[in-house]
Every structure is written in C-alpha cells, then in structure tokens.
Design a protein around this motif. Structure first.
Motif, mmCIF file in Angstrom:
data_model
loop_
_atom_site.group_PDB
_atom_site.id
_atom_site.type_symbol
_atom_site.label_atom_id
_atom_site.label_comp_id
_atom_site.label_asym_id
_atom_site.label_seq_id
_atom_site.Cartn_x
_atom_site.Cartn_y
_atom_site.Cartn_z
ATOM 1 N N GLY A 454 26.685 -42.087 3.135
ATOM 2 C CA GLY A 454 26.515 -42.838 4.382
ATOM 3 C C GLY A 454 25.505 -42.215 5.315
ATOM 4 N N ASP A 455 25.551 -42.681 6.570
ATOM 5 C CA ASP A 455 24.597 -42.222 7.579
ATOM 6 C C ASP A 455 25.009 -40.865 8.132
ATOM 7 O OD1 ASP A 455 22.914 -44.677 7.759
ATOM 8 O OD2 ASP A 455 24.832 -45.559 8.361
ATOM 9 N N ILE A 456 24.049 -40.008 8.312
ATOM 10 C CA ILE A 456 24.302 -38.721 8.969
ATOM 11 C C ILE A 456 24.319 -38.922 10.473
ATOM 12 C CG2 ILE A 456 23.456 -36.366 9.291
ATOM 13 C CD1 ILE A 456 24.495 -36.957 6.475
ATOM 14 N N ASP A 457 23.411 -39.750 10.963
ATOM 15 C CA ASP A 457 23.313 -40.063 12.387
ATOM 16 C C ASP A 457 24.105 -41.328 12.677
ATOM 17 O OD1 ASP A 457 22.632 -40.407 15.009
ATOM 18 O OD2 ASP A 457 20.557 -40.999 14.633
ATOM 19 N N ALA A 458 25.133 -41.213 13.528
ATOM 20 C CA ALA A 458 25.995 -42.364 13.828
ATOM 21 C C ALA A 458 25.449 -43.220 14.957
ATOM 22 C CB ALA A 458 27.404 -41.883 14.194
ATOM 23 N N GLY A 459 24.309 -42.858 15.513
ATOM 24 C CA GLY A 459 23.704 -43.666 16.573
ATOM 25 C C GLY A 459 23.403 -42.860 17.817
ATOM 26 N N ILE A 460 22.911 -43.565 18.836
ATOM 27 C CA ILE A 460 22.518 -42.924 20.093
ATOM 28 C C ILE A 460 23.749 -42.395 20.824
ATOM 29 C CG2 ILE A 460 21.586 -43.392 22.398
ATOM 30 C CD1 ILE A 460 19.600 -45.254 21.145
ATOM 31 N N THR A 461 23.645 -41.203 21.361
ATOM 32 C CA THR A 461 24.720 -40.612 22.161
ATOM 33 C C THR A 461 24.156 -40.207 23.524
ATOM 34 O OG1 THR A 461 24.280 -38.405 21.244
ATOM 35 C CG2 THR A 461 25.954 -39.753 20.147
ATOM 36 N N VAL A 462 25.032 -40.105 24.500
ATOM 37 C CA VAL A 462 24.652 -39.668 25.840
ATOM 38 C C VAL A 462 25.466 -38.434 26.179
ATOM 39 C CG1 VAL A 462 24.630 -40.275 28.291
ATOM 40 C CG2 VAL A 462 24.033 -41.995 26.577
#
Length: 767
Positions: A454-462
């Motif tokens: 699967g994806d290593i990066d789960a999306g944008i975070t703040v």
C-alpha cells in the motif's frame, strides 16, 4: 434576555480558507494606538467571518481545493492556491453540499444514526460505493428520465400558454444541470467510464450465457415473407439477410420506403411548426459540450475545432448519457479496445480520486466538524441561534505579537462593554497535540520486504497545536472570560475505541500544565474525537479490472489485486466542535423547551444547565451516532474517579423506557480543580460569567449603591431565588448568592452552587 440577548456566540481559532480574509487582514487599517474597535469595524468583521448556519458557512468561506494537471504526476491537488502555475491551468474545486465525498461522509453519519450500528458492525463499503462511476451514471439516468418527462410535457401544452412557459423553464434548467457532468476533464472521465462500464456489463451478462458475439438487430418480414434483420447504423438502416445470406451493399426497397415515409413526416411536421424536443435536447447538450471544450481550450490560449474534433468518443458518450442517441464510435469498437480503454480509464479515475481525498481529507474533516457544531441545535422554534466567528488563521499566525494584540482589541470591544450582542462566550481550538512520543515508522524498503504494497504516505498532514501555544492563547484572553473547548489531533489514537481500551491517562498527562492556573477554568479538554469512517474500514472500491478470456468471453476480475481501489485512512470529527455545539445549543430556552418540555423559563438562558445532573444528558443528547457498544466498568470508574474533561459516551441508555440512540455527555468538566475533588463542572464558570455581566449591566458598571439594591426584596437576586425549579433556572435549589463585605474598592459576593461556595470580587465604580 432583555439585557443579555445571547450567551452562545463561539469563536473558532483556526483557518478554513486561506484565500478568504482573516480577522487580522480586516483589522490592518486599525490604529495601533487604539484600545478597542469602532462599531463599523466589528460589523465588517461579522460580515466576513460570522456565520449562523452550516449553509452560510459554505457560502461565506467557500472551502476550496485547487487542482492542476502535471504531465508527469497526473492530476495534482493542493489545499492552497499553487504558486507558479498559470491561473488558466488551476481549477478551483469548492467543497459544498454537492461534492460527492462530502455527501458520502454525511450519508455515512445519517445512515449509522438511523440504523443504530456501531463502527464495528456498520457496512461502510455500501456507502463508499457512492464514489464508483456506476453511481454517477445512476444520477445521470435519473436526470435523463426527468428530461424525457419534461420533453413530453413541453409537447402537450399550447405554444403560447403559461404552462408552456413554465415547462420550457423547467426543461432548460434540467439541461443546464447536465453541464456539471462534462464541464471539465475529471467529470468527463467519470461519465465516460460509467458509460463504457455499462456497455461492458451487457457483454459480461451475455458471456455468462455463453454468448461471445452479439449482433443486435430488428427482425422484420421482407417482400418474400422471409425474416431479415434491420441493423441500426447511425440514422439509417440496412438489411441483413437471415442465416448466412450476404449483406446488401445499398439501400433496399424497404429502406427506401422507410426513408420516403420519414421525409413525408418531416415535411408534415414542418408545416405544423412542431418541435422535436428530443432532437432539441440533443442539440442543446451538444452545444453545451462544445462550449465547455472551447472554454477549456481557450484557458490555455488554444482553439477547439468543432469540425475536426466534433465526432469524438467523449461527445458521443456525453450526449448518449442524457438522450436516446447511440454512441456509434463505442458500438463499433472491438471488445479488446473497449477492455483496454475501460481499464486505462479505471486506473486513471482511481488515481485521481485517491489524490483528491488525500489532499482534501483535512479540509473535509473541518467542514464536517463545523456541520456537527450547528447540527446540535435543533429546536422546534429557533430563538437564540448559535453563531460561529471564524478567525480564519492558523494558531501560529494568531499568536504573532501584533495579531494577538489585535485579537485582544476585538475582544475588549465585544466582551468588556455593556452591549452583549457580539459578546464571545465560547471558543474552539481543534487539533491539539496528543502525544510527542510518536510511533516508530519503518522505512519503505522494510515495509515492502514484509509484503506491504500500500501507500507509505497517507496524505497531507498539518502540525498539531502544541500545548504551550494553547497555554499562551488562554493566558492572553483569560480576562475576556471565554470558555475554550479544545480537542486533540484526530486519528485512531483519539477515538472512542482507544479511550475504552486504553483509558484517559494520556489525555490527563498531556494537559497537566493547564491545571492550577488563572485560566484553568476556561480550558475544557474534549474527548474522544468522533469517527466518520475508521481507518481500517476506509477502503473505497471503484470497480475491478475487465478481463477478456481466450474464448472471447468477458468478466470483471474477482482478484483483490485487480480492484480499482484506494484507502482514505479514516475520517474524523473534532470533539471540541460537538462539545461547543451542544453547550451553545442548550443556552437557548426554546432548545431546552424542546428537550425538557414545560420545565423551562423563556426569560432565562441555559447558563446554569448542568449536563451531569439527573437525566439531563439523556434529554439533551448530541446528534452524533453510536460508535462502540459502550465503556467497560473499569473505564467508567476511572472517568468518575478523575472527573476530568468533557467526555462523550457511546453507552446504551434508556430514558422513560425508551432507548437513547445517540452519543451522550458523560462528564462536562474544565481544568479548574474542584473543592469536591476532580475538576469543576463547566456550568459554574458560565453562570459566574453571566452573573458578573448581569450585575455590571444592572448596576451601571458596578456602582455600590446599585449593587446593594439587587439584593433587596424586589431586586434581581430575589427574582432568581424565586424561580429555582426550572431546567434553566439561574439559581437552583441549593444555590445561593449573598452580599459580602465591601472595603470601598472591592465588593465581595458569596456564590454557592449545589452547596459549594466561592467568592466573587467586583471592583466598585467610584465615578
């Protein structure tokens, strides 16, 4: 209520849309030496940043995602307007009620609440299927049916009748609605994919019956009484001989006769000046398609040629989606070409949708949280409607020295004057740091080695708001008596499930520095956060790969590796919004009357209402659906022992023999330590602030002789004491307010709530 008309305005210390002016932009022309703001400036801030409903929030703030196409990376989505990209190449995607993702998440919450299912038992994939192309096609078919109905109605009415005029307006409005499905490339992709999938579905069903070569036609008798087949080719028809005869190359007598009759019909129609609404619909949609394409091409300085590109597959599929036209290009394609095109479009659609939600998730969570705030207020007759003032700036920007000074000027103006119409009573700070000890993360190479694909990066975070920043904010605004509801960063670690299994030690430890301070009574930790869709159940399947077998049959793969899918990695709602929403809601007497019946005094706000008292939490529930089966006895004992935080419960409860099928409030405490152990109930500070402001207003800013009068037999205190049995009584049984001593500058008042007393000091106005 005549003196203090509202006790529920709330301020959100966060950003929604960076492209909308924030509070400090609007105050950029304020004199640095001023101590407060003019009425005009307060009104200007309200015009831009104050909202009184979810729909007004969507209109004023227009939450937006920005997208552009990169030749290497494909479709790219960003939370802020990308720098260095020409405006003509950047598309604004406004997240409103029509956004498919937002509709899906709202549908999940509504369906969960209606079913009473927990997170563990709810079928999320049944709802996430809304994102699949065939669901879009279902919407289109409904619109197509509406158009067809309106076409027939238009044909019925006299050409000069009012009914005809109304029917024309309705039909053109429906035709205009079709544009959203093809006015830009990603919309066209979804529509075309749905149409191709529908075509392949027919082929797959035939394959299951052993049919691999379909030749649909119309059987008719020819002049020799033999069965022949009429095959549709565009707008003409040609005869196919039955059982092995060769195809006729030219037009047959039957075809000639048909064409002749058709010509006569057309001439007759022209004489009668009749309109073919089906043909008109086709021409309108074609024209709208051309206009959309011309606009797209013009945005990058190029010209769209209708003549050379007018017969494209995309145009045929779009027209066919809303009319009875047949997409000739698709029908003439080989099965191999259809399968290749479908698989290519499916992969592209999945990649684009995944890229969108990975970027948009944080913004959508914020939108859902604002919706949850307003959803808590559902009276039969609105009265004191909650309102939300959105600073529209990140915490780091709010705490900049000049901005903090401007914030204090604003609060000095609205909170420390005798006009309470714009007074801020509550605040919201979401996304506070939950832990500074983050789990060890494996590198990509190791993850792949152990079989993770699967994806290593789960999306944008703040980056979350640090506790030290929350402390600085609370310290800076404590004199304005704003009770601030704060919640922790969203994710699986701050859910109902985690609280029920791991307890609240981490929450207590993280907020230790907020205890025993001057601002502790204004700090309200809210937990746990709400789950819209859990991370491990957030798979979205848009379809599966189409496969053509050696025997010519078609099927859609059942292998999970062939699914066109992606993971959302969970969507959550910040608990602070729900907590502030329910407290803001019960300030309204009409809201409490809806929940409590006749036990409400319409002249009083709900400042003294205690959610923990009696069955109040079961009468005044949240609107949020259940999440887990409930807390264990051990967890409940721990919560009761600490008496900490604004804690929500998903336990099964009953009220008057009926099940309570919503999340309830289990504890409503701030960070101020209570004399009875644990922490203080939030109603105490709300009531203290109300009494402080009421006394100031009644006594013309705390003049001693007027303070004395409020304790007289006909004074305000006596009125409160004579009304102790309402759900929103200012002073209930066991409460009291008594005059203390006065040293000439300070007037002491003794206040008791449920037998627990404390002193309130009033600085006397000697003018």
């Amino acid at each position: 209520m005549d003196i203090i008309e509202q006790t529920n305005r709330t301020i959100l210390f966060d950003v929604v849309n960076p492209e909308v002016y924030n509070m400090f932009n609007i105050m950029s022309d304020v004199d640095e030496n001023s101590k407060s703001l003019s009425d005009e400036k307060v009104a200007e801030i309200n015009d831009v940043l104050l909202v009184k409903s979810f729909d007004e929030f969507l209109v004023k703030f227009k939450p937006t995602i920005y997208s552009y196409f990169d030749q290497e990376r494909g479709m790219v989505y960003e939370l802020t307007k990308p720098e260095g990209i020409p405006d003509s190449l950047v598309k604004k995607i406004v997240i409103d009620r029509n956004n498919t993702f937002l509709k899906m998440f709202v549908s999940i919450m509504d369906t969960k609440k209606a079913s009473g299912a927990t997170n563990a038992s709810f079928n999320y994939e049944r709802i996430t299927e809304m994102l699949a192309p065939h669901k879009t096609l279902k919407e289109i078919k409904k619109l197509k049916k509406d158009i067809s109905y309106l076409e027939s109605k238009n044909a019925e009415f006299e050409s000069d009748s009012p009914a005809k005029q109304d029917a024309v307006l309705k039909l053109t409005a429906k035709l205009d609605k079709t544009k959203k499905y093809y006015n830009e490339t990603s919309s066209q992709l979804t529509l075309m994919l749905g149409m191709i999938k529908e075509n392949l579905d027919t082929t797959e069903k035939a394959s299951k019956k052993g049919i691999t070569d379909m030749k649909p036609a119309l059987p008719v008798f020819d002049q020799k009484a033999e069965i022949v087949a009429l095959e549709s080719v565009g707008n003409s028809a040609k005869l196919l001989t039955d059982q092995g005869d060769s195809r006729e190359s030219g037009s047959t007598e039957l075809a000639k006769q048909s064409n002749s009759e058709l010509a006569e019909i057309k001439q007759d129609s022209a004489k009668k000046n009749r309109i073919s609404y089906k043909d008109l619909t086709v021409s309108v949609i074609e024209e709208q398609y051309y206009e959309s394409m011309e606009s797209l091409y013009a945005s990058v300085g190029q010209t769209y040629d209708r003549n050379s590109q007018g017969a494209s597959l995309s145009k045929e599929l779009i027209v066919a989606a809303f009319t009875d036209n047949v997409p000739d290009t698709l029908m003439e394609m080989s099965l191999d070409d259809k399968v290749e095109l479908y698989n290519k479009y499916s992969a592209m659609n999945a990649a684009w949708q995944k890229a969108f939600i990975r970027t948009a998730k944080l913004l959508i969570e914020k939108i859902l949280s604002v919706k949850a705030f307003f959803d808590q207020y559902q009276p039969k007759s609105p009265m004191m409607r909650p309102s939300l003032l959105i600073v529209n700036a990140h915490m780091s920007e709010i705490l900049e020295e000049k901005n903090l000074e401007n914030l204090k000027k604003y609060l000095e103006t609205v909170n420390n004057k005798s006009d309470f119409s714009n007074t801020i009573w509550f605040g919201i700070v979401p996304n506070v740091e939950y832990s500074d000890d983050y789990d060890f993360e494996l590198d990509e190479e190791t993850m792949r080695e152990f079989g993770y694909t699967g994806d290593i990066d789960a999306g944008i975070t703040v980056a979350p708001t640090e506790i030290s920043d929350l402390q600085l904010l609370l310290e800076s605004i404590k004199e304005y008596r704003i009770q601030v509801f704060f919640s922790f960063e969203t994710g699986e670690d701050t859910t109902f499930l985690k609280l029920s299994t791991y307890g609240m030690d981490q929450y207590i430890e993280q907020t230790r520095d907020l205890e025993n301070t001057d601002y502790s009574r204004y700090a309200i930790p809210c937990l746990p956060n709400f789950t819209v869709i859990p991370s491990n159940k957030s798979r979205v399947v848009l379809g599966s790969k189409a496969l053509k077998r050696e025997d010519g049959s078609l099927e859609f793969s059942k292998d999970r590796d062939d699914f066109m899918k992606f993971w959302i990695y969970g969507v959550y709602i910040s608990a602070a919004f729900v907590a502030a929403g329910i407290v803001a809601a019960y300030q309204c007497p009409n809201f409490l009357a809806t929940k409590l019946g006749g036990r409400v005094k319409k002249e009083y706000p709900g400042v003294r209402f205690d959610l923990e008292a009696g069955d109040n939490a079961f009468y005044v529930t949240t609107t949020m659906p259940k999440e887990i089966a409930g807390y264990t006895t051990e967890t409940k004992n721990m919560i009761n022992e600490h008496k900490y935080g604004f804690v929500f419960s998903s336990d099964k409860n009953q009220l008057n023999g009926a099940a309570v099928n919503a999340i309830t409030v289990y504890k409503s405490r701030c960070m101020n330590e209570s004399k009875n152990g644990g922490f203080e109930s939030i109603f105490r500070e709300t009531t203290r602030t109300y009494l402080y402001r009421m006394i100031g207003a009644i006594t013309n800013d705390y003049k001693k002789d007027r303070i004395d009068k409020i304790f007289d037999s006909g004074g305000q205190v006596k009125e409160w004491q004579l009304s102790p049995n309402y759900g929103n009584s200012i002073l209930r049984e066991g409460d009291g307010i008594e005059k203390g001593d006065c040293d000439g500058t300070t007037y002491n008042i003794e206040i008791a709530f449920a037998g627990v007393s404390e002193n309130m000091e009033l600085l006397i106005n000697t003018d």
